[in-house]
Design an enzyme around this catalytic site. Structure first.
Site, mmCIF file in Angstrom:
data_model
loop_
_atom_site.group_PDB
_atom_site.id
_atom_site.type_symbol
_atom_site.label_atom_id
_atom_site.label_comp_id
_atom_site.label_asym_id
_atom_site.label_seq_id
_atom_site.Cartn_x
_atom_site.Cartn_y
_atom_site.Cartn_z
ATOM 1 N N LEU A 64 0.824 -1.211 0.000
ATOM 2 C CA LEU A 64 0.000 0.000 0.000
ATOM 3 C C LEU A 64 0.857 1.260 0.000
ATOM 4 C CD1 LEU A 64 -1.878 -2.273 1.444
ATOM 5 C CD2 LEU A 64 -3.203 -0.306 2.190
ATOM 6 N N ASP A 65 0.599 2.132 -0.964
ATOM 7 C CA ASP A 65 1.117 3.485 -0.888
ATOM 8 C C ASP A 65 0.511 4.139 0.349
ATOM 9 O OD1 ASP A 65 2.244 6.031 -1.845
ATOM 10 O OD2 ASP A 65 0.154 6.531 -2.267
ATOM 11 N N ALA A 66 1.135 5.225 0.823
ATOM 12 C CA ALA A 66 0.645 5.883 2.038
ATOM 13 C C ALA A 66 -0.241 7.087 1.723
ATOM 14 C CB ALA A 66 1.831 6.295 2.915
#
Length: 229
Positions: free
Chosen positions: A9-11
């Site tokens: 997951l990107d933040a």
């Protein structure tokens, strides 16, 4: 349920609300330097910041250079004599101390964490990202927090994703990338041969690229995709 072991997951823009954090930090910065809060001033900074991040993603600028260069460009545009290094330190501290989830993100992470190993993959500034994740207690959801500044490669470089797989001990086939950036998360995943899910929260964007395996415009839609029968 989709047959992956790891969700990468990107933040920012995926589960962290960077827009709100940035707004707060810029307001504090502008107050510090007695700058106007007119839209034109914000737009000027955003243009300089965007130019630097684009150069960073292309490998034309290091993170250390980006942090300072965006402010030197901004001050040049505004005709101001301020020190860009000092501005960066002030701004980064403001970012790190203002942590906010996107609405619904804790529930999403809790749900996904029951069935998958969750990993953070971010180009963000290391001190800012770790500070915000710790402030929110979000680190508990993730097995690894992989930050470009710490591993020496940035998204969308395939080196970033190769290093990520090495760190988490995973194969490409075991992973799904979830992110909101076509130029960073999605391009990097496609170039690296890793399946991607483009999460464009509340935005009506072109999703016609057939190389993107999944799309979701909300958390509920993302869960429907991941837990499809």
């Amino acid at each position: 349920m989709l047959n992956y072991k790891f969700l990468l997951l990107d933040a920012d823009g995926t589960f962290l609300d960077f827009s709100l954090t940035e707004k707060i930090a810029l307001n504090l910065l502008f107050d510090h330097y007695n700058l106007s809060h007119e839209e034109e001033t914000f737009s000027s900074y955003e243009e300089c910041n965007r130019r630097c991040w684009n150069s960073f993603e292309k490998g034309e600028m290091s993170m250390a250079e980006l942090k300072v260069r965006r402010f030197s460009l901004f001050f040049e545009q505004q005709g101001l004599p301020y020190d860009a290094n000092e501005a960066n330190l002030f701004y980064v501290n403001c970012l790190a101390s203002n942590a906010h989830y996107i609405e619904g993100a804790p529930g999403l992470l809790e749900r996904l964490g029951h069935d998958y190993d969750l990993e953070v993959i971010t180009n963000g500034i290391a001190s800012v990202q770790r500070g915000r994740l710790d402030a929110l207690g979000a680190s508990k959801y993730f097995s690894h927090i992989i930050i470009s500044e710490e591993i020496g490669y940035q998204k969308p470089s395939t080196d970033f994703f190769d290093k990520t797989l090495e760190i988490i001990h995973a194969s490409k086939e075991e992973c799904l990338i979830i992110g909101d950036s076509l130029s960073s998360d999605i391009k990097g995943g496609i170039d690296s041969g890793i399946d991607t899910c483009y999460l464009h929260l509340g935005r009506d964007l072109d999703t016609s690229d057939s190389r993107i395996k999944y799309h979701a415009s909300s958390y509920s839609e993302l869960l429907s995709v991941i837990y499809a029968d």
